[in-house]
Design a protein around this motif. Structure first.
Motif, PDB file in Angstrom:
ATOM      1  N   ALA A 363       0.838  -1.209   0.000  1.00  0.00           N
ATOM      2  CA  ALA A 363       0.000   0.000   0.000  1.00  0.00           C
ATOM      3  C   ALA A 363       0.865   1.248   0.000  1.00  0.00           C
ATOM      4  O   ALA A 363       0.557   2.250  -0.663  1.00  0.00           O
ATOM      5  CB  ALA A 363      -0.928   0.002   1.213  1.00  0.00           C
ATOM      6  N   ALA A 364       1.972   1.204   0.750  1.00  0.00           N
ATOM      7  CA  ALA A 364       2.879   2.358   0.772  1.00  0.00           C
ATOM      8  C   ALA A 364       3.655   2.461  -0.535  1.00  0.00           C
ATOM      9  O   ALA A 364       3.820   3.552  -1.102  1.00  0.00           O
ATOM     10  CB  ALA A 364       3.843   2.247   1.956  1.00  0.00           C
ATOM     11  N   VAL A 365       4.122   1.327  -1.063  1.00  0.00           N
ATOM     12  CA  VAL A 365       4.912   1.344  -2.304  1.00  0.00           C
ATOM     13  C   VAL A 365       4.064   1.811  -3.486  1.00  0.00           C
ATOM     14  O   VAL A 365       4.537   2.544  -4.361  1.00  0.00           O
ATOM     15  CB  VAL A 365       5.505  -0.057  -2.570  1.00  0.00           C
ATOM     16  N   SER A 366       2.787   1.422  -3.509  1.00  0.00           N
ATOM     17  CA  SER A 366       1.907   1.777  -4.630  1.00  0.00           C
ATOM     18  C   SER A 366       1.331   3.178  -4.505  1.00  0.00           C
ATOM     19  O   SER A 366       0.609   3.628  -5.395  1.00  0.00           O
ATOM     20  CB  SER A 366       0.761   0.774  -4.725  1.00  0.00           C
ATOM     21  N   GLY A 367       1.608   3.877  -3.399  1.00  0.00           N
ATOM     22  CA  GLY A 367       1.114   5.236  -3.236  1.00  0.00           C
ATOM     23  C   GLY A 367      -0.250   5.334  -2.589  1.00  0.00           C
ATOM     24  O   GLY A 367      -0.790   6.427  -2.438  1.00  0.00           O
ATOM     25  N   GLN A 368      -0.837   4.200  -2.164  1.00  0.00           N
ATOM     26  CA  GLN A 368      -2.152   4.252  -1.523  1.00  0.00           C
ATOM     27  C   GLN A 368      -2.064   4.776  -0.091  1.00  0.00           C
ATOM     28  O   GLN A 368      -3.064   5.209   0.470  1.00  0.00           O
ATOM     29  CB  GLN A 368      -2.789   2.859  -1.526  1.00  0.00           C
ATOM     30  N   ALA A 369      -0.900   4.688   0.516  1.00  0.00           N
ATOM     31  CA  ALA A 369      -0.711   5.177   1.885  1.00  0.00           C
ATOM     32  C   ALA A 369       0.671   5.793   1.990  1.00  0.00           C
ATOM     33  O   ALA A 369       1.610   5.380   1.297  1.00  0.00           O
ATOM     34  CB  ALA A 369      -0.873   4.045   2.899  1.00  0.00           C
ATOM     35  N   ASP A 370       0.802   6.810   2.841  1.00  0.00           N
ATOM     36  CA  ASP A 370       2.102   7.455   3.035  1.00  0.00           C
ATOM     37  C   ASP A 370       2.946   6.746   4.096  1.00  0.00           C
ATOM     38  O   ASP A 370       4.141   7.003   4.199  1.00  0.00           O
ATOM     39  CB  ASP A 370       1.902   8.920   3.439  1.00  0.00           C
ATOM     40  N   SER A 371       2.344   5.900   4.889  1.00  0.00           N
ATOM     41  CA  SER A 371       3.082   5.249   5.966  1.00  0.00           C
ATOM     42  C   SER A 371       2.505   3.862   6.208  1.00  0.00           C
ATOM     43  O   SER A 371       1.448   3.491   5.686  1.00  0.00           O
ATOM     44  CB  SER A 371       2.995   6.081   7.244  1.00  0.00           C
ATOM     45  N   LEU A 372       3.209   3.069   7.014  1.00  0.00           N
ATOM     46  CA  LEU A 372       2.746   1.741   7.400  1.00  0.00           C
ATOM     47  C   LEU A 372       3.101   1.508   8.859  1.00  0.00           C
ATOM     48  O   LEU A 372       4.070   2.063   9.377  1.00  0.00           O
ATOM     49  CB  LEU A 372       3.362   0.666   6.500  1.00  0.00           C
ATOM     50  N   ARG A 393       7.724   4.911   6.438  1.00  0.00           N
ATOM     51  CA  ARG A 393       7.120   6.084   5.803  1.00  0.00           C
ATOM     52  C   ARG A 393       7.800   6.332   4.464  1.00  0.00           C
ATOM     53  O   ARG A 393       9.004   6.106   4.304  1.00  0.00           O
ATOM     54  CB  ARG A 393       7.262   7.305   6.699  1.00  0.00           C
ATOM     55  N   VAL A 394       7.002   6.823   3.504  1.00  0.00           N
ATOM     56  CA  VAL A 394       7.544   7.242   2.202  1.00  0.00           C
ATOM     57  C   VAL A 394       8.284   8.559   2.402  1.00  0.00           C
ATOM     58  O   VAL A 394       7.702   9.536   2.891  1.00  0.00           O
ATOM     59  CB  VAL A 394       6.421   7.410   1.163  1.00  0.00           C
ATOM     60  N   ILE A 395       9.566   8.609   2.048  1.00  0.00           N
ATOM     61  CA  ILE A 395      10.339   9.839   2.229  1.00  0.00           C
ATOM     62  C   ILE A 395      10.794  10.453   0.918  1.00  0.00           C
ATOM     63  O   ILE A 395      11.359  11.548   0.909  1.00  0.00           O
ATOM     64  CB  ILE A 395      11.573   9.598   3.123  1.00  0.00           C
ATOM     65  N   ALA A 396      10.550   9.785  -0.200  1.00  0.00           N
ATOM     66  CA  ALA A 396      10.943  10.348  -1.497  1.00  0.00           C
ATOM     67  C   ALA A 396      10.010   9.814  -2.571  1.00  0.00           C
ATOM     68  O   ALA A 396       9.519   8.684  -2.493  1.00  0.00           O
ATOM     69  CB  ALA A 396      12.403   9.996  -1.840  1.00  0.00           C
ATOM     70  N   PRO A 403       6.043   6.691  -5.006  1.00  0.00           N
ATOM     71  CA  PRO A 403       7.085   6.485  -3.989  1.00  0.00           C
ATOM     72  C   PRO A 403       8.339   5.874  -4.595  1.00  0.00           C
ATOM     73  O   PRO A 403       8.257   4.931  -5.391  1.00  0.00           O
ATOM     74  CB  PRO A 403       6.418   5.540  -2.984  1.00  0.00           C
ATOM     75  N   SER A 404       9.493   6.411  -4.237  1.00  0.00           N
ATOM     76  CA  SER A 404      10.761   5.870  -4.727  1.00  0.00           C
ATOM     77  C   SER A 404      11.653   5.377  -3.588  1.00  0.00           C
ATOM     78  O   SER A 404      12.593   4.631  -3.826  1.00  0.00           O
ATOM     79  CB  SER A 404      11.519   6.940  -5.529  1.00  0.00           C
ATOM     80  N   ARG A 405      11.335   5.791  -2.354  1.00  0.00           N
ATOM     81  CA  ARG A 405      12.164   5.353  -1.229  1.00  0.00           C
ATOM     82  C   ARG A 405      11.330   5.331   0.042  1.00  0.00           C
ATOM     83  O   ARG A 405      10.576   6.263   0.310  1.00  0.00           O
ATOM     84  CB  ARG A 405      13.372   6.281  -1.055  1.00  0.00           C
ATOM     85  N   LEU A 406      11.458   4.238   0.814  1.00  0.00           N
ATOM     86  CA  LEU A 406      10.790   4.099   2.094  1.00  0.00           C
ATOM     87  C   LEU A 406      11.839   3.841   3.161  1.00  0.00           C
ATOM     88  O   LEU A 406      12.822   3.103   2.922  1.00  0.00           O
ATOM     89  CB  LEU A 406       9.788   2.940   2.100  1.00  0.00           C
ATOM     90  N   VAL A 407      11.653   4.438   4.312  1.00  0.00           N
ATOM     91  CA  VAL A 407      12.556   4.221   5.439  1.00  0.00           C
ATOM     92  C   VAL A 407      11.703   3.866   6.651  1.00  0.00           C
ATOM     93  O   VAL A 407      10.630   4.456   6.864  1.00  0.00           O
ATOM     94  CB  VAL A 407      13.413   5.465   5.728  1.00  0.00           C
ATOM     95  N   GLY A 408      12.157   2.903   7.437  1.00  0.00           N
ATOM     96  CA  GLY A 408      11.404   2.512   8.622  1.00  0.00           C
ATOM     97  C   GLY A 408      12.279   1.807   9.626  1.00  0.00           C
ATOM     98  O   GLY A 408      13.497   1.762   9.506  1.00  0.00           O
ATOM     99  N   GLY A 409      11.640   1.254  10.623  1.00  0.00           N
ATOM    100  CA  GLY A 409      12.383   0.571  11.666  1.00  0.00           C
ATOM    101  C   GLY A 409      11.528  -0.462  12.368  1.00  0.00           C
ATOM    102  O   GLY A 409      10.296  -0.487  12.231  1.00  0.00           O
ATOM    103  N   VAL A 410      12.194  -1.332  13.117  1.00  0.00           N
ATOM    104  CA  VAL A 410      11.517  -2.382  13.873  1.00  0.00           C
ATOM    105  C   VAL A 410      11.992  -2.317  15.314  1.00  0.00           C
ATOM    106  O   VAL A 410      13.166  -2.060  15.594  1.00  0.00           O
ATOM    107  CB  VAL A 410      11.774  -3.776  13.270  1.00  0.00           C
TER     108      VAL A 410
END
Length: 969
Positions: A363-372, A393-396, A403-410
């Motif tokens: 959903a985030a990669v396809s642009g349906q959501a800005d975050s997960l 979250r989509v940052i670029a 969306p071209s870049r996502l950054v997150g953490g666990v």
């Protein structure tokens, strides 16, 4: 401006401006070396500015004068040019000026120029001299009969342009606080502008004149780095030099200074740099910000390490992850064990969590959501699983917005999850007890939903009634049709108030009712309520009067809607429970301070009255005074309950004084702030009626006193009588006829019309007298007969003081002028004025009801907006993708696809900046929240309030329809 531009850009702007200043002045320069014995063999050196203007080769180029005359000076002017040089060589003059044509390599044509040549040095013993010539292109300005004046004017304008350019340059330098330094490479001498000293807190003379002097305030090793940068540039290794150095101010403070510059002059023969020009700019704040960011990044990395927080970075185009050490440690793996492929990441997730994790990520990669944000179990190297909270979250985004870049953490929360499972087991034991509470809450929700649904079902046809009434008022109507439609609108608004009562009661129960504070005029409020309820009193033959003292303040700050709601409810009840007699509204000042007042409103009637037992239940919800009264008169029983709560919320109270069979007096108080209405809301004439005489005839003593008092407040001399014959006797003996006669219609013995006819028969009614007929009954019945008798105006009781004043101004300032412009035209003009800044905007109206489509669409198109219609949410999504809309007006309840789903779908398709405004009959506060959560920008309710709708359109439609702002220089 210095805050807006990066430091290196400011420096480059300054250097470039200095280098191009001479060129912008439009003047080229020659330098001539001549010999007396053979002037044609002299040399001519072309300055860079001349070359830039005429494209004659590189700056500083030199050529034989003979060659120049033959190739570049027009044959018709060559002899004059050489003759002028002879004059200089012979010592007959020190300068000359002439116009001639020269060949422009850049334009490839002959150009007329103004040549001004002056000696630099006197004739030397060996017969040589130096001269300088300025060359001004006057080709486009030359006029055959005014050549000399045109050349002088061009020269003056060029000089002025040069001065202005220098002024602008100085202004820029002063504004951005840039220091300028000038380095004579040959003499190794350095000079500074005053701003350089200000940056370092020194006088200019303290800065020194050599590069070595900079060692005193430039800290090592930055001093050596700066020297190396300058030396590399002087050797031609870099197009310009730029270096940031630490410097120490006089007060000991360490600052960061940007030095930037380039060579601006070179030796003609050797090509070596001879002059370097540069700037100094204090970039301490920028450098400190960069340092803080670097330190913040370091601290964040330490935090991740300390908190064992794993970080991932996903490149969408490459389809690969990058992990930090903490993430790898969380999984018990080494960096060389993972290649970062998406499929590998998916395989690490517990099978039960894989589907939800992939759905959130896609959903985030396809642009349906800005975050997960998901809970995921990852498989460790030893086969065990670790519970993690995975966020990203989509940052670029790419140029297309994807969306071209996502950054997150666990974050490992295995221990907490195990505790949660234990708590969940304990909570299961309490589930039965909670079911009872949920059933009660469900009952409350069902009640609230019932109220909301009932409101929606009523509001939908009400939107058609009020909307079509608004549109019809904008068409060609006669006076009677106009009045009928205005009454329809008022009645529709009254019905809407009943709907709002239902909603208000539910809000009161939930504690969510709020009181607003806005400017309003008391006279206007009372007048609107009286006009609304007068037909009801007229139908029952009741006398309806309003008594609001003229010395009472009229401008207040408060909630006029809620205040009017109480008055409307009390006055409606008084008329409903009164069969004969009168109903009176009285306003009085109970207390007044410097900024606030407490008003008392009273509504008295001669109706059925109430017993003490009935008074006890009067303000209870869903009750009336008596069961038999309920059967006879009807009613929901909510009005007085709501009125009581509203009065208390406005700092007052409500009560009733009544006696069975002898009428009632309902009173309530409200605290309001005193205030002057905004200038645009004030429309009272300064016309004075002092010295005017008036005759008032009315058999109702209360009405007679109220109208007489209002006229006396206008400074009129008033005679008040209670019968027509009495008025006739007074007119017969009056010294002069009155300017104004106000005559009641229905009176015992003789009605008002009969009295007017009698006045005419007796000859006491003069042409100059203005006659106004006043009636509490059917205005249409009296209107035609009154006109035949010369009555100028027919007014319906009760008459507010402000309305009476406006009527007098209209009649006495323009007694025979045409009627005011029809209200329909004013409505159209008002609508267009509200949306003037966005006229031409393209609106998509999403609405399934055909009548609502017609109402909303016509309101907007009449105001100059372009409207397309979609019958459901699914079609709206298609039209948004195919069209270019400035705003979407979205209904909520529709077939195929509802408005909330449509809004979320549009946002998911990447239309994040497209304004979406809900326009719906769902009017509860929770409905508005649902609209916002679905991605809409605003929420307006039906029936359509035109002003509210247009305010929302103007608020959210982009400003591209406004006049473009002037560019910032």
């Amino acid at each position: 401006m210095a805050d807006e531009l990066p430091a290196n850009e400011v420096a480059k702007l300054t250097v470039d401006s200095l280098a191009t200043n001479l060129f912008l002045s439009g003047i080229g320069v020659w330098r001539l070396s001549l010999r007396q014995d053979d002037p044609r063999r002299g040399f001519l050196t072309l300055h860079e500015s001349f070359c830039s203007l005429f494209g004659e080769g590189g700056g500083g180029s030199c050529m034989l004068l003979t060659t120049f005359v033959e190739d570049f000076v027009h044959p018709d002017e060559a002899a004059r040019f050489l003759s002028a040089l002879e004059v200089l060589l012979q010592g007959q003059d020190e300068r000359f000026e002439l116009e001639l044509r020269i060949w422009s390599v850049a334009r490839r044509d002959w150009r007329w120029v103004n040549l001004h040549c002056s000696l630099l040095t006197p004739l030397s013993p060996d017969g040589a001299l130096e001269a300088v010539a300025t060359v001004l292109d006057i080709h486009n300005n030359r006029q055959a009969l005014q050549a000399l004046s045109a050349a002088l004017k061009a020269k003056e304008e060029a000089s002025k342009a040069l001065d202005e350019g220098q002024k602008r340059l100085r202004a820029v330098v002063d504004a951005v606080h840039v220091g300028i330094f000038d380095f004579d490479v040959t003499a190794k001498k350095l000079s500074y502008s005053p701003q350089c000293g200000e940056i370092l807190g020194l006088e200019v003379c303290e800065l020194g004149t050599t590069l070595k002097d900079r060692r005193r305030f430039v800290l090592s090793p930055d001093y050596e780095l700066a020297l190396d940068a300058i030396e590399d540039h002087l050797q031609g290794l870099t197009p310009e030099f730029e270096v940031i150095s630490k410097m120490r101010r006089r007060d000991g403070e360490t600052i960061y200074v940007l030095d930037r510059g380039r060579v601006v002059e070179t030796d003609f023969f050797s090509g070596r740099p001879t002059r370097l020009l540069g700037v100094m700019l204090d970039v301490t704040k920028q450098m400190e910000t960069e340092i803080n960011l670097a330190e913040s990044k370091e601290r964040m990395e330490l935090f991740f390490k300390a908190a064992n927080f794993g970080v991932w970075d996903y490149d969408v185009a490459a389809g690969r992850f990058a992990f930090n050490e903490e993430f790898l440690g969380l999984l018990g793996r080494r960096a060389d064990e993972l290649d970062g492929a998406y499929e590998e990441w998916l395989a690490l997730i517990h099978p039960e969590d894989r589907a939800s994790a992939e759905a959130a990520f896609q959903a985030a990669v396809s642009g349906q959501a800005d975050s997960l944000a998901t809970e995921i179990r990852f498989r460790r190297r030893d086969g065990s699983h670790v519970w993690t909270y995975n966020v990203g979250r989509v940052i670029a985004r790419d140029e297309a917005g994807w969306p071209s870049r996502l950054v997150g953490g666990v974050l490992d929360f295995t221990a907490r999850k195990e505790m949660e499972l234990e708590i969940f087991a304990m909570a299961e034991q309490e589930r039965e007890a909670r079911l009872g509470r949920e059933l009660a809450e469900e009952s409350a929700r069902a009640k609230s939903e019932f109220l909301a649904n009932m409101s929606h079902e009523i509001r939908t046809p009400m939107n058609a009634i009020l909307g079509l009434t608004h549109l019809t008022l904008q068409t060609n109507l006669n006076e009677q049709q106009l009045e009928y439609l205005q009454n329809i609108g008022a009645a529709g608004t009254s019905l809407l108030r009943i709907i709002n009562d239902i909603l208000d009661f539910s809000k009161i129960e939930a504690g969510k009712l709020e009181i607003e504070a806005a400017y309003f005029n008391l006279d206007a409020l009372l007048d609107s309520i009286i006009k609304l309820l007068s037909p009801q009193a007229e139908k029952k033959g009741l006398s309806l009067t309003l008594n609001c003292p003229s010395d009472l303040p009229k401008d207040f700050i408060g909630d006029q809607v809620r205040l009017g709601q109480i008055l409307n409810n009390l006055l409606s009840n008084a008329i409903k429970f009164t069969e004969k007699g009168s109903v009176a509204v009285t306003v009085a000042m109970e207390a007044q301070g410097p900024v606030e007042a407490r008003l008392r409103f009273s509504v008295s009637d001669t109706g059925i009255g109430l017993s003490p037992e009935q008074l006890k239940l009067l303000f209870s919800a869903f009750t009336q005074a008596d069961a038999s009264i309920t059967r006879r008169y009807g009613g929901t029983g909510l009005g007085l309950t709501i009125s009581k709560r509203l009065s208390e919320m406005m700092g007052g109270r409500i009560w009733c004084e009544s006696e069975l069979g002898r009428g009632s007096v309902f009173c309530f108080t409200a605290r309001l702030k005193l205030g002057d209405s905004p200038a645009e809301d004030v429309d009272r004439s300064e016309m004075s009626f002092e010295g005017f005489s008036a005759l008032v005839v009315d058999d109702d003593a209360t009405a007679l006193e109220i109208i007489s008092a209002a006229l006396r407040h206008e400074a009129m001399d008033v005679v008040a009588v209670s019968a027509g014959l009495e008025a006739l006797e007074w007119l017969k003996i009056a010294a002069k006829p009155p300017e104004l006669i106000m005559m009641d219609w229905k009176m015992p013995d003789l009605d008002g019309l009969a009295v007017i006819e009698l006045f005419k028969q007796e000859g006491v009614l003069k042409e100059s007298s203005v006659v106004i007929m006043v009636t509490a009954y059917d205005r249409d019945e009296v209107l035609s007969r009154a006109r035949e008798l010369g009555v100028r105006k027919v007014l319906t009781k009760p008459i507010s003081e402000s309305f009476l004043h406006e009527t007098l101004v209209e009649l006495f300032s323009q007694p025979k002028a045409a009627a005011k412009a029809p209200k329909r035209k004013r409505l159209v003009e008002a609508d267009r004025e509200m949306v003037k800044s966005i006229q031409g905007a393209k609106i998509l109206l999403v609405e399934d009801n055909e009548i609502n489509q017609l109402v909303a669409g016509r309101i907007m198109t009449n105001a100059g907006l372009s409207v397309d219609v979609a019958p459901d949410g699914s079609r709206a999504v298609e039209m948004v993708q195919a069209g270019d809309y400035d705003l979407v007006l979205m209904d909520i309840q529709m077939p195929v696809m509802d408005g909330l789903t449509a809004a979320r779908t549009i946002r998911g398709l990447g239309y994040g900046s497209l304004p979406i405004v809900a326009m719906t009959a769902h009017a509860m506060s929770s409905d508005r929240q649902l609209s916002i959560e679905a991605g809409m920008n605003d929420h307006v309710t039906k029936p359509i309030n035109v002003a509210e709708l247009f305010q929302s359109l103007v608020r959210w439609i982009p400003a591209k329809f406004d006049d473009p702002a002037s560019p910032v220089l």
